[in-house]
Design a protein around this motif. Structure first.
Motif, short mmCIF file in Angstrom:
data_model
loop_
_atom_site.label_atom_id
_atom_site.label_comp_id
_atom_site.label_asym_id
_atom_site.label_seq_id
_atom_site.Cartn_x
_atom_site.Cartn_y
_atom_site.Cartn_z
N ALA A 430 -19.53 37.57 11.81
CA ALA A 430 -18.68 36.54 11.21
C ALA A 430 -18.02 35.76 12.34
O ALA A 430 -17.21 36.31 13.09
N PHE A 431 -18.33 34.45 12.45
CA PHE A 431 -17.83 33.66 13.56
C PHE A 431 -16.80 32.59 13.16
O PHE A 431 -16.14 32.03 14.02
N GLY A 432 -16.66 32.29 11.90
CA GLY A 432 -15.60 31.39 11.45
C GLY A 432 -14.32 32.18 11.24
O GLY A 432 -14.35 33.31 10.75
N LEU A 433 -13.15 31.60 11.58
CA LEU A 433 -11.90 32.35 11.51
C LEU A 433 -11.60 32.81 10.09
O LEU A 433 -11.20 33.97 9.88
N ALA A 434 -11.79 31.95 9.10
CA ALA A 434 -11.53 32.35 7.72
C ALA A 434 -12.44 33.51 7.32
O ALA A 434 -12.01 34.45 6.64
N GLU A 435 -13.68 33.44 7.74
CA GLU A 435 -14.64 34.50 7.44
C GLU A 435 -14.24 35.80 8.12
O GLU A 435 -14.35 36.90 7.55
N VAL A 436 -13.77 35.69 9.37
CA VAL A 436 -13.35 36.88 10.12
C VAL A 436 -12.18 37.57 9.42
O VAL A 436 -12.18 38.80 9.22
N LEU A 437 -11.16 36.79 9.03
CA LEU A 437 -9.98 37.38 8.40
C LEU A 437 -10.32 37.99 7.05
O LEU A 437 -9.80 39.06 6.68
N ALA A 438 -11.19 37.33 6.30
CA ALA A 438 -11.59 37.87 5.00
C ALA A 438 -12.34 39.18 5.15
O ALA A 438 -12.14 40.13 4.38
N ASP A 439 -13.20 39.25 6.16
CA ASP A 439 -13.97 40.47 6.42
C ASP A 439 -13.03 41.62 6.78
O ASP A 439 -13.18 42.76 6.31
N ALA A 440 -12.02 41.33 7.62
CA ALA A 440 -11.08 42.36 8.04
C ALA A 440 -10.22 42.84 6.89
O ALA A 440 -9.99 44.05 6.72
N ALA A 441 -9.70 41.91 6.09
CA ALA A 441 -8.85 42.30 4.97
C ALA A 441 -9.62 43.11 3.94
O ALA A 441 -9.10 44.09 3.39
N ALA A 442 -10.85 42.74 3.67
CA ALA A 442 -11.67 43.47 2.70
C ALA A 442 -11.91 44.90 3.15
O ALA A 442 -12.00 45.82 2.32
N ALA A 443 -12.01 45.13 4.44
CA ALA A 443 -12.28 46.48 4.96
C ALA A 443 -11.16 47.45 4.67
O ALA A 443 -11.39 48.67 4.61
N VAL A 444 -9.93 46.93 4.47
CA VAL A 444 -8.79 47.82 4.18
C VAL A 444 -8.23 47.57 2.80
O VAL A 444 -7.13 48.03 2.46
N GLY A 445 -9.00 46.83 1.98
CA GLY A 445 -8.59 46.61 0.60
C GLY A 445 -7.36 45.74 0.45
O GLY A 445 -6.49 46.02 -0.39
#
Length: 947
Positions: A430-445
């Motif tokens: 994930a190289f877009g900032l919005a995509e990065v943050l969404a990926d991280a938040a989803a990992a911890v629910g």
């Protein structure tokens, strides 16, 4: 490259605090907060090292731990330190020495090697130096090898702490993904550890334009760290996660400062998130290794973090959109920037741009111009290149994760989650900032923060090295691997990625191929007609970055590395004048009293035979084997049959290795039907305990056999000699010591001062002997009573050296001294179990192998014919003309005060059938004579055991 400071940039440096250091003897100025690399770039230093093989000039490629070129030795510290200058802070007074260049990186006398590059391609040394003999060339080749130098005058290593930590969630990487995941998890009440290899958290937020929840990236990162600490999370900066191991263990190396080995952390987490980002790779064009060719994101970091522009006339070459941010920033800083982008759908920009690609860099020791594929030449002093980004998945792969090639990003990404570890952010593709943050938040629910920027779309076109391209296109900058080397490997059928790695050394440098592996694999894929996915990747192994060996050793050294074990009665022995030595890991009395060693040893050995000797045998192993299957288990462990031993009796036996060699000898004591005590050699107690536990778990019902090492719980006091029985009766242990009640190799119980005492009648001297086992903390009164009462019997305190003499007189073996790694029980005259024991036992199969059963050695005595003590290790030789062959060696040798002559023991070929034969012995150029004799030199009938 003509680096220079930009006054309006550089948040990390403090311009009010100048620092000065030297590099290859030249003075360099910088500021507090600079890395060594940023200070050198600002000073206009272009050549910072030489390549390993061809000694080509090299400059900085990156700004992080993936740097392949910029290494140096720091001199003047207690220990010479080899560092990556891109991550090492500049400090006042440092003395740096470039690597692989003599006398300096700029003027290297070995630079001429590059002129002969066509004659020394990949693997040339495998083919060239075989004739007439590799050893003719080896010394010189080894002298030229290596990157950096060790200080031979340095002693030991700097003590380094080690620590353990446990948490619910370990987050590796404190960029936008890692900070988001750690913060959301901590707010949910989870125990979090966050680590990052940088001194400041934020990752790409520190040098790329971005807003998170309306807050600028650096400010948001600082606030996130402060909030994490408020919530009790452990934030570990300048701490690198270097390895992922079994059972969720992650190794962290925390930097402690210049010259120090890092503190080693062993972290076990219920869950681990890998937010390690991605590494920018270069583009394939000739001479892409010249000083002044640099990663685009590295140039952006040097500008915004340190206030250093890497050139005045800069070419930005890219196949993706992210490099445009660097191009625009450098142009705004005052550099003349030209963009080279071959993509038809490249984003609009207001900078000079060519829809073209670089064919080659022009310049001998740096960038002077670039030649485009169209034939156009453009003057430049720096080229910043971006060929895409490779997700940093090393720890994921170390955890046995599988990768898949993602065409959208032209890189390998994790195929699926592995147990206990997930990958997020740029490491997950994930190289877009919005995509990065969404990926991280989803990992911890959790719900993702709102992101704005960076605004340049990543969209990438493939740009891999092409077969048969013109010029020398460099893949591995440190190990000097070119595209032509990969083509040579393919022609010679080294097409497996693991073979390619070893044939060309691609990815085998200290950077482990972080920037070079994927271009090399992509080229091999083209050469073999396979996809990049089919070609695969090499095996990622820890450590992720070089870790000083001292950090793995920690503070272990001397006593902390191998702590000597101490007797419960040590203080008492010292008050009695004992001189101590280490025996098998135990600090024990060697002899008692003042005077010469030989005099004291002879006095003790003679007195013990004439009256009574008192010996502290506490280190003897006391390992309890308990359970209904204990007898069956010990039949398997021992060479002898032990299940037939009656309660209250003892039996001597051997334990073997799986190879059939004698591992330990000792006495087995049976207390009752289901309880035995293994009395093993002092030096083998821990090893025997582990051996027993290993086979118990492997082959037996653990509910029916238990192992308990009680060695340290009990002291064992030995009373030996013709007056031993009388002494014990005088002490008053309340036990019947008559030969009828307590014969040799039997046990009984008594008491002293209300404390139970186990009395075992066994002998390691050949005289009547008793071993008294009592609780270690209650042993002192008993020992003092034995000494006090023993005065009437002329008792002598017996040290370890005299005991060795007494054992040698009787021919009793000492494992590891009278045996080696090939000694079988039959060599020691014990062949009954080999011939008769039907059940399975440890080492049985090996004993019956022809290579072992044909071995013809025997344990024998040796009589010196010259009247001098034979040297231990002397070889018995057999002559065949002028040739000599060793047929055995001396294992034990002493002067016997009880026989008034030297005695010796040894292992000799066919020794049992050669009693009386005279042997020629050689030792350190000296020739001696000895006669083969029976092993027992004193009381061969064994009458003294019952006297």
């Amino acid at each position: 490259m003509s680096g220079w400071r930009v006054e309006t940039q550089g948040w990390a440096v403090d311009r009010s605090r100048p620092v000065r250091f030297t590099f290859d003897g030249k003075s360099v100025s910088g500021f507090a907060g600079d890395s060594l690399a940023s200070a050198l770039l600002a000073a206009g230093v272009t050549t910072v090292g030489r390549s390993f093989k061809y000694h080509r000039p090299r400059g900085f490629w990156s700004a992080g731990a993936e740097e392949p070129n910029g290494m140096a030795d720091i001199l003047g510290t207690p220990h010479r330190v080899n560092v990556q200058m891109t991550v090492e802070p500049a400090q006042d007074g440092m003395v740096l020495r470039s690597i692989n260049g003599r006398p300096s990186a700029e003027k290297d006398r070995n630079a001429f090697i590059d002129r002969f590059a066509r004659f020394i391609p990949a693997a040339f040394y495998y083919k060239t130096f075989m004739f007439p003999d590799w050893h003719m060339f080896e010394p010189r080749i080894r002298a030229m090898a290596g990157l950096g130098a060790l200080d031979p005058a340095a002693e030991g290593h700097l003590p380094t702490a080690q620590a353990n930590a446990f948490c619910d969630l370990l987050v590796i990487g404190a960029g936008p993904a890692g900070l988001t995941a750690a913060l959301k998890a901590a707010e949910a009440g989870r125990k979090v550890i966050l680590c990052d290899d940088q001194p400041v958290a934020g990752g790409s937020l520190l040098y790329r334009e971005a807003l998170i929840d309306g807050v600028a990236g650096p400010d948001w990162a600082a606030a996130a760290v402060a909030r994490l600490r408020e919530l009790g999370a452990q934030v570990m900066l300048q701490t690198t996660a270097f390895g992922r191991y079994e059972h969720g263990l992650t190794g962290l190396a925390e930097s402690l400062g210049q010259g120090d080995a890092p503190r080693l952390w062993r972290v076990r987490a219920a869950e681990t998130l890998l937010a390690s980002g991605a590494i920018e790779r270069g583009l394939p064009f000739a001479n892409n290794d010249r000083p002044g060719v640099m990663s685009a994101m590295a140039a952006l970091q040097y500008l915004r973090r340190y206030g250093v522009a890497v050139g005045r006339r800069i070419i930005v070459a890219t196949n993706n959109g992210i490099a445009y941010e660097a191009a625009q920033a450098l142009a705004l800083a005052g550099a003349h920037v030209t963009v080279i982008d071959p993509r038809a759908d490249a984003p609009a920009c207001d900078l000079p741009r060519r829809r073209d690609r670089i064919e080659a860099v022009i310049g001998r020791n740096g960038v002077e111009a670039v030649l485009l594929a169209s034939g156009e030449k453009i003057a430049a002093d720096a080229v910043i290149a971006s060929g895409g980004f490779t997700p940093t998945v090393h720890l994921y792969s170390q955890a046995q994760g599988k990768l898949r090639f993602d065409e959208a990003i032209q890189g390998f990404v994790p195929e699926r989650k592995v147990t206990g570890l997930s990958v997020i952010g740029a490491a997950n593709g994930a190289f877009g900032l919005a995509e990065v943050l969404a990926d991280a938040a989803a990992a911890v629910g959790a719900v993702s923060p709102k992101a704005e920027g960076p605004h340049w779309p990543f969209k990438i076109d493939a740009a891999w090295p092409a077969p048969k391209a013109k010029g020398r296109i460099w893949l591995d900058l440190q190990n000097d691997v070119t595209a032509k080397d990969v083509e040579l490997a393919a022609r010679e059928n080294f097409v497996s990625v693991e073979h390619l790695k070893r044939y060309t050394t691609l990815g085998m440098a200290n950077d482990q191929g972080k920037t070079s592996n994927l271009p090399g694999l992509a080229l091999m894929a083209q050469l073999t007609g396979r996809s990049i996915q089919e070609t695969g990747t090499t095996t990622y192994r820890p450590p992720f970055v070089p870790i000083p060996l001292a950090s793995f050793a920690g503070i272990r050294g001397g006593q902390l590395m191998n702590p000597v074990r101490r007797l419960p009665l040590e203080a008492e022995h010292r008050s009695d004048g004992a001189l101590f030595r280490e025996y098998g890991g135990w600090l024990r009395p060697a002899w008692f009293g003042k005077g010469e060693e030989a005099e004291a040893v002879n006095r003790e050995a003679k007195a013990a035979r004439e009256s009574v000797g008192l010996f502290d045998g506490s280190p003897l192993g006391k390992i309890e084997v308990i359970g209904p299957d204990a007898g069956k288990f010990l039949d398997f462990i021992y060479y002898n049959t032990m299940s037939t031993l009656k309660p209250g009796r003892c039996r001597y036996g051997f334990m073997l290795t799986e190879q059939g060699a004698v591992y330990d000898d000792g006495v087995l004591v049976r207390l009752d039907e289901n309880r035995f005590i293994v009395s093993c050699s002092s030096s083998h107690t821990q090893g025997v305990a582990l051996l027993l536990e290993e086979w118990r778990q492997d082959s037996f019902d653990r509910a029916r056999v238990q192992i308990h090492d009680a060695t340290s719980r009990y002291a064992t006091l030995t009373v030996t000699g013709p007056k031993s029985k009388a002494l014990l009766e005088a002490v008053g242990l309340g036990a019947d010591l008559s030969d009828e009640a307590l014969p040799h190799m039997a046990l009984t119980y008594g008491a002293f001062g209300g404390e139970p005492v186990r009395i075992t009648r066994v002998s390691f001297t050949g005289d009547r002997s008793y071993e008294l086992s009592i609780r270690a903390d209650r042993a002192l009164p008993l020992w003092r009573a034995l000494k006090e009462t023993g005065r009437a019997f002329d008792a002598v305190l017996l040290g370890g050296e005299a005991l060795m003499v007494l054992r040698a007189e009787k021919g009793y073996i000492v494992i590891g001294k009278d045996t080696d790694g090939r000694t079988r029980p039959m060599d020691l005259g014990v062949s009954g179990p080999f011939e008769k024991k039907r059940g399975e036992y440890l080492g049985k199969r090996s004993l019956h192998l022809p290579a072992v059963s044909d071995q013809a050695r025997a344990y024998v005595g040796l009589e010196s014919l010259t009247g001098e003590v034979l040297p231990c290790g002397a070889h018995a030789v057999e002559r065949n003309g002028s040739a000599k062959r060793s047929i055995g060696f001396v294992t034990t040798s002493h002067f016997s005060p009880n026989l008034s002559r030297p005695i010796a023991l040894g292992l000799v070929e066919n020794g049992a059938s050669r009693i009386g034969e005279i042997l020629e012995l050689h030792h350190l150029g000296k020739s001696l004579k000895a006669r083969i004799a029976p092993v027992c030199a004193f009381d061969p009938e064994g009458k003294r055991l019952h006297a």
